[in-house]
Design an enzyme around this catalytic site. Structure first.
Site, PDB file in Angstrom:
ATOM      1  N   TYR A 294     -37.750  81.865  52.314  1.00 25.20           N
ATOM      2  CA  TYR A 294     -37.358  81.992  50.908  1.00 25.20           C
ATOM      3  C   TYR A 294     -36.601  83.282  50.633  1.00 25.20           C
ATOM      4  O   TYR A 294     -35.869  83.394  49.635  1.00 25.20           O
ATOM      5  CB  TYR A 294     -38.601  81.910  50.010  1.00 25.20           C
ATOM      6  CG  TYR A 294     -39.336  83.213  49.823  1.00 25.20           C
ATOM      7  CD1 TYR A 294     -39.043  84.035  48.741  1.00 25.20           C
ATOM      8  CD2 TYR A 294     -40.318  83.628  50.721  1.00 25.20           C
ATOM      9  CE1 TYR A 294     -39.716  85.232  48.556  1.00 25.20           C
ATOM     10  CE2 TYR A 294     -40.984  84.810  50.538  1.00 25.20           C
ATOM     11  CZ  TYR A 294     -40.683  85.622  49.468  1.00 25.20           C
ATOM     12  OH  TYR A 294     -41.338  86.804  49.297  1.00 25.20           O
ATOM     13  N   ILE A 314     -37.997  92.032  41.129  1.00 29.66           N
ATOM     14  CA  ILE A 314     -39.303  92.169  40.481  1.00 29.66           C
ATOM     15  C   ILE A 314     -40.367  91.838  41.523  1.00 29.66           C
ATOM     16  O   ILE A 314     -40.554  90.685  41.899  1.00 29.66           O
ATOM     17  CB  ILE A 314     -39.398  91.239  39.265  1.00 29.66           C
ATOM     18  CG1 ILE A 314     -38.358  91.629  38.223  1.00 29.66           C
ATOM     19  CG2 ILE A 314     -40.805  91.272  38.675  1.00 29.66           C
ATOM     20  CD1 ILE A 314     -38.272  90.676  37.057  1.00 29.66           C
ATOM     21  N   GLY A 383     -37.070  87.331  40.719  1.00 33.86           N
ATOM     22  CA  GLY A 383     -38.484  87.412  40.368  1.00 33.86           C
ATOM     23  C   GLY A 383     -39.371  86.928  41.493  1.00 33.86           C
ATOM     24  O   GLY A 383     -39.287  85.760  41.890  1.00 33.86           O
ATOM     25  N   ASP A 384     -40.227  87.824  42.004  1.00 34.34           N
ATOM     26  CA  ASP A 384     -41.095  87.452  43.128  1.00 34.34           C
ATOM     27  C   ASP A 384     -42.408  88.227  43.045  1.00 34.34           C
ATOM     28  O   ASP A 384     -42.855  88.825  44.011  1.00 34.34           O
ATOM     29  CB  ASP A 384     -40.370  87.756  44.451  1.00 34.34           C
ATOM     30  CG  ASP A 384     -41.118  87.204  45.657  1.00 34.34           C
ATOM     31  OD1 ASP A 384     -41.819  86.181  45.508  1.00 34.34           O
ATOM     32  OD2 ASP A 384     -41.007  87.793  46.748  1.00 34.34           O
ATOM     33  N   ALA A 385     -43.027  88.211  41.865  1.00 37.94           N
ATOM     34  CA  ALA A 385     -44.286  88.940  41.656  1.00 37.94           C
ATOM     35  C   ALA A 385     -45.449  87.962  41.639  1.00 37.94           C
ATOM     36  O   ALA A 385     -45.434  86.977  40.900  1.00 37.94           O
ATOM     37  CB  ALA A 385     -44.233  89.717  40.344  1.00 37.94           C
TER      38      ALA A 385
END
Length: 521
Positions: A294, A314, A383-385
């Site tokens: 990913y 993020i 965004g990956d939080a």
């Protein structure tokens, strides 16, 4: 005819000189204060034992808090019954000594049995493990307060029962307040979890010993309590988890248990960052090459065939994506909003962050960072939080947050988000909600299923923008070996996407419940 005295009133109580009575009252107040503080320290620190097994998610905290409340309530009931049957400082001393011994054992029990409970799942597991670790210590601590109320009342010949209950309740609540703030603002940031449990147990054991000594005949009880405490303390201090194979670094930070592992040999090494129960990123430390599928999807921002001048990530992960953006576009400014400062330090030490001066890591909450940097615009926001294997921080998954994202993008900028969900079937409810929420802000959405069957949970990448990029995705002219072809063949056509999702807002956000339903399925 007068009634005979009850057993409680005939029980051994502190009487005699005024100074003796005063010292007893002071001790009872201190015992309740420190018991309340210890309960909160144990509860908050126990989250660090559960997080590596089940993630630092709302499920873990809900299980932990619920079990503590049940145990404390049961202890209050049983402690009241015990105080009626036998009121004495020696009883209180044994309650405190027993909970001290159990607290000494908590880290060892977690090491021995934690992997077994991890097989129970991310919802049942935290409940069962919390019961196993904390039910008895919580019940014993819950029994301290009613026992202390009874003893405090007897020092005034039962003439001020309401005052005794109010004083003890107040001190216990103040202790809980102090224990909460002490844990969150000081202990977890400066001491290891094992040390915190041992220190708490030593405090409780010391209170138990004082209770024995105040009886005036507590030498034998003190000796037995100290002996049991020494044995339990040695077990708690010496039993430590065996590091997993390949671990080169491990740390308890304010937010996570951080673990860095190496696999393979140069030039094909894999270095992975694990936060609590989840691998959050990785790279080849020799070349910087990304190793998780990913991670390559940041390149979707390049479909418009223009150089990126700015990017914001993020969630740092292992800094692989920000560093690759910086290598690909050397003049670009790359920002990273990462909650945990210790993760940033690990990035410098183990993931080549020092070699990329254009990558600027900012410690703090991503939403706060966006709100306080209103003068900045980015071509790409990724965004990956996560708070565990599937737990998305709920405040980073709302219409209001996505509007904030939109306001910080350049006119042709894109927002790319990693969601762990199925694309089709019962497990696609989370994706349906995310798409419904993003559509409230972004007119154009494209979805990519990174790996596996579409009805199974996997990394799903959502590309959100104000520009229509569908023709670029449908373009068939990309070379077969190109990154475009490799990524775009995972594209999910619109008619396959889930519909009728719930729109998440700051006021109504069932994202945690949706994830829980997906896990149960």
């Amino acid at each position: 005819m007068s009634k005979p005295a009850s057993k409680a009133s005939a029980a051994p109580v502190p009487t005699g000189s005024v100074s003796h009575t005063l010292s007893t009252r002071l001790f009872l107040g201190a015992a309740c204060f420190f018991s309340g503080a210890s309960m909160m320290v144990i509860e908050i620190s126990a989250a660090r034992l559960l997080a590596p097994l089940f993630g630092n998610s709302v499920y873990t905290w809900t299980a932990l808090i619920g079990v503590i409340l049940i145990a404390f309530s049961a202890g209050g009931f049983l402690g009241g019954r015990l105080a009626d049957r036998r009121a004495g400082l020696d009883v209180l001393g044994w309650l405190l000594a027993a909970v001290a011994v159990l607290t000494f054992f908590i880290p060892a029990l977690s090491t021995w049995f934690g992997p077994l409970f991890a097989k129970s799942g991310l919802i049942d597991g935290p409940v069962l493990f919390s019961l196993f670790l904390l039910a008895f210590p919580g019940a014993l601590l819950g029994a301290v307060s009613p026992a202390a109320v009874r003893l405090y009342s007897l020092t005034t010949s039962d003439s001020h029962i309401g005052g005794a209950a109010g004083t003890i309740s107040m001190l216990g609540s103040l202790g809980s307040f102090v224990g909460t703030f002490l844990s969150g603002f000081f202990l977890l940031g400066n001491f290891g979890v094992r040390s915190i449990f041992i220190g708490t147990a030593v405090l409780l054991l010391a209170l138990g010993i004082i209770a024995f000594l105040l009886t005036g005949r507590g030498l034998g009880a003190t000796t037995r309590a100290v002996s049991m405490g020494l044995v339990a303390g040695l077990v708690g201090a010496l039993v430590k988890p065996v590091p997993a194979e390949g671990v080169i670094y491990e740390e308890e930070s304010f937010y996570h248990r951080i673990q860095v592992t190496d696999e393979g040999v140069s030039p094909h090494r894999r270095r992975l960052l694990k936060l609590d129960s989840t691998h959050e990123g990785g790279m080849n430390p020799d070349t910087g090459e990304l190793i998780l599928g990913y991670q390559h999807y940041w390149r979707l921002a390049m479909l418009q065939d223009r150089p990126l001048q700015s990017a914001l990530f993020i969630g740092a992960g292992a800094f692989g994506m920000p560093e690759e953006v910086s290598r690909t576009f050397p003049e670009a400014t790359v920002d990273v909003a990462e909650l945990d400062p210790a993760v940033i330090e690990v990035g410098h030490r183990f993931f080549n962050l020092d070699k990329h001066p254009k990558v600027q890591a900012h410690a703090g909450d991503a939403r706060h960072y966006l709100r306080t940097h209103s003068d900045q615009k980015w071509d790409l926001i990724f965004g990956d939080a996560y708070n565990g294997v599937q737990a998305i921080p709920s405040h980073l998954a709302t219409k209001e947050f996505f509007q904030l994202i939109s306001d910080r993008l350049t006119p042709q900028g894109v927002y790319t988000m990693n969601v762990i969900s199925a694309v089709q079937g019962d497990r696609a409810e989370l994706l349906a909600g995310m798409l419904a929420t993003l559509r409230e802000v972004f007119p154009h959405l494209e979805v990519f299923a990174v790996q596996g069957p579409r009805n199974m949970n996997q990394n799903v990448i959502i590309l959100a923008s104000h520009q229509d990029v569908s023709r670029l995705i449908e373009d068939q002219s990309y070379p077969s070996a190109s990154w475009q072809n490799r990524l775009l063949r995972t594209h999910v056509p619109r008619h396959y996407l889930p519909q009728n999702g719930v729109v998440f807002t700051d006021d109504f956000n069932p994202v945690d419940a949706i994830i829980a339903r997906g896990l149960l399925r």
